[in-house]
Design a protein around this motif. Structure first.
Motif, short mmCIF file in Angstrom:
data_model
loop_
_atom_site.label_atom_id
_atom_site.label_comp_id
_atom_site.label_asym_id
_atom_site.label_seq_id
_atom_site.Cartn_x
_atom_site.Cartn_y
_atom_site.Cartn_z
N ILE A 168 0.84 -1.20 0.00
CA ILE A 168 0.00 0.00 0.00
C ILE A 168 0.87 1.25 0.00
CG2 ILE A 168 -1.76 1.28 1.29
CD1 ILE A 168 -2.87 -1.25 0.11
N GLY A 169 1.92 1.28 0.82
CA GLY A 169 2.81 2.43 0.87
C GLY A 169 3.52 2.66 -0.45
N SER A 170 3.97 1.59 -1.09
CA SER A 170 4.66 1.74 -2.37
C SER A 170 3.70 2.27 -3.44
CB SER A 170 5.23 0.40 -2.82
OG SER A 170 6.18 -0.06 -1.90
N LEU A 171 2.48 1.73 -3.47
CA LEU A 171 1.50 2.20 -4.46
C LEU A 171 1.10 3.65 -4.21
CD1 LEU A 171 -0.85 -0.90 -4.80
CD2 LEU A 171 0.72 0.00 -6.50
N LEU A 172 0.81 3.99 -2.95
CA LEU A 172 0.40 5.36 -2.65
C LEU A 172 1.54 6.35 -2.87
CD1 LEU A 172 -1.84 4.89 0.52
CD2 LEU A 172 -2.56 5.36 -1.81
N ALA A 173 2.76 5.96 -2.57
CA ALA A 173 3.91 6.84 -2.84
C ALA A 173 4.07 7.06 -4.33
CB ALA A 173 5.18 6.26 -2.24
N GLY A 174 3.85 6.02 -5.13
CA GLY A 174 3.91 6.17 -6.59
C GLY A 174 2.82 7.08 -7.11
N PHE A 175 1.58 6.89 -6.62
CA PHE A 175 0.47 7.77 -7.04
C PHE A 175 0.72 9.21 -6.61
CE2 PHE A 175 -2.47 3.90 -6.92
CZ PHE A 175 -2.34 3.70 -8.29
N LEU A 176 1.26 9.40 -5.41
CA LEU A 176 1.56 10.74 -4.93
C LEU A 176 2.62 11.41 -5.80
CD1 LEU A 176 1.23 12.91 -2.67
CD2 LEU A 176 3.12 11.77 -1.52
N THR A 177 3.63 10.65 -6.19
CA THR A 177 4.68 11.19 -7.05
C THR A 177 4.13 11.61 -8.41
OG1 THR A 177 6.28 9.77 -5.94
CG2 THR A 177 6.95 10.70 -8.04
N VAL A 178 3.28 10.76 -8.99
CA VAL A 178 2.69 11.09 -10.29
C VAL A 178 1.78 12.31 -10.18
CG1 VAL A 178 1.08 10.25 -12.06
CG2 VAL A 178 2.89 8.76 -11.21
N ALA A 179 1.00 12.38 -9.10
CA ALA A 179 0.12 13.53 -8.91
C ALA A 179 0.92 14.81 -8.72
CB ALA A 179 -0.80 13.29 -7.71
N LEU A 180 2.01 14.74 -7.98
CA LEU A 180 2.84 15.93 -7.79
C LEU A 180 3.52 16.36 -9.08
CD1 LEU A 180 4.46 15.26 -4.30
CD2 LEU A 180 2.78 17.00 -4.91
N ILE A 181 3.93 15.41 -9.91
CA ILE A 181 4.51 15.75 -11.21
C ILE A 181 3.49 16.50 -12.06
CG2 ILE A 181 5.32 14.78 -13.41
CD1 ILE A 181 6.73 12.61 -11.72
N GLY A 182 2.26 16.00 -12.09
CA GLY A 182 1.21 16.68 -12.85
C GLY A 182 0.90 18.06 -12.30
N LEU A 183 0.89 18.19 -10.97
CA LEU A 183 0.61 19.49 -10.36
C LEU A 183 1.71 20.50 -10.67
CD1 LEU A 183 -1.25 21.04 -8.32
CD2 LEU A 183 0.41 20.35 -6.59
N VAL A 184 2.97 20.10 -10.54
CA VAL A 184 4.08 21.01 -10.81
C VAL A 184 4.09 21.39 -12.29
CG1 VAL A 184 6.60 21.13 -10.93
CG2 VAL A 184 5.50 20.30 -8.87
N ARG A 185 3.78 20.45 -13.15
CA ARG A 185 3.78 20.74 -14.59
C ARG A 185 2.68 21.75 -14.95
NH1 ARG A 185 1.26 19.16 -19.05
NH2 ARG A 185 0.02 17.60 -18.01
N ARG A 186 1.49 21.59 -14.36
CA ARG A 186 0.39 22.51 -14.66
C ARG A 186 0.57 23.87 -14.03
NH1 ARG A 186 -3.83 18.35 -13.74
NH2 ARG A 186 -3.20 18.88 -11.67
N VAL A 187 0.90 23.88 -12.74
CA VAL A 187 1.00 25.15 -12.02
C VAL A 187 2.25 25.92 -12.44
CG1 VAL A 187 1.28 26.17 -9.71
CG2 VAL A 187 -0.35 24.32 -10.07
N GLY A 188 3.35 25.23 -12.60
CA GLY A 188 4.60 25.90 -12.92
C GLY A 188 4.78 26.21 -14.38
#
Length: 191
Positions: A133-153
């Motif tokens: 669960i931790g590995s999957l959620l950390a992966g999803f969090l990383t992908v979501a943060l990449i998308g957020l930084v790409r859109r906002v920045g």
């Protein structure tokens, strides 16, 4: 008896609290006496007698919980004991469903926190600290943060990936240095 609150049947509530307390202790002994070479869901051994204090059931239970939740599985007996104590003492749990959802979210966040620590396998060599669960959620969090930084920045995707991976790597290095006595990583050659 309501699931998370008090009821008029005090003896039934005490009995349920006592049974839940015994189940929490069983779960705690399962997890604390986990051994990687016990017979389990994906480990085949020649010996049929497990080293787990709670026997074969405990070996299978500990293996399942530690593989899915990692070290966060140790929060489950704590949560169970807290609810059992409330039931035995006949005290009401304020906003019980909010607290249950908060406990589930806390469990998920602790799985992610343990999952972000690089190469730390404190339970057994193949099991990561955050579990599946931790590995999957950390992966999803990383992908979501990449998308957020790409859109906002308003930067390219490869730049966002570099920023997030550098941040996650730095966070892992911070965790490793904070818990350096538990993590066996040569920090001089880490970078």
């Amino acid at each position: 008896m309501t699931l998370l609150g008090t009821s008029r049947q005090r003896r039934i509530e005490e009995l349920a609290g006592f049974v839940l307390l015994l189940a929490a202790l069983f779960l705690l002994f399962c997890l604390a006496s986990y051994h990687a070479f016990d017979p389990s869901w994906n480990t085949v051994t020649e010996s049929q007698s497990p080293r787990n204090l709670t026997g074969l059931w405990g070996a299978y239970t500990a293996d399942l919980l530690l593989q899915t939740l990692g070290l966060s599985a140790f929060w489950l007996p704590a949560f169970m004991m807290a609810v059992a104590w409330k039931w035995v003492r006949h005290t009401e749990i304020p906003s019980p469903w909010r607290r249950a959802m908060g406990g589930i979210l806390f469990l998920g966040v602790s799985c992610v926190a343990f999952g972000l620590i690089p190469s730390w396998n404190p339970v057994a060599s193949p099991l990561p600290a955050g579990g599946l669960i931790g590995s999957l959620l950390a992966g999803f969090l990383t992908v979501a943060l990449i998308g957020l930084v790409r859109r906002v920045g308003r930067i390219k995707e490869d730049t966002a990936i570099g920023i997030i991976y550098t941040g996650v790597f730095a966070l892992g290095g911070l965790f490793a240095s904070l818990w350096s006595r538990y993590v066996h990583i040569d920090l001089l050659h880490f970078v």
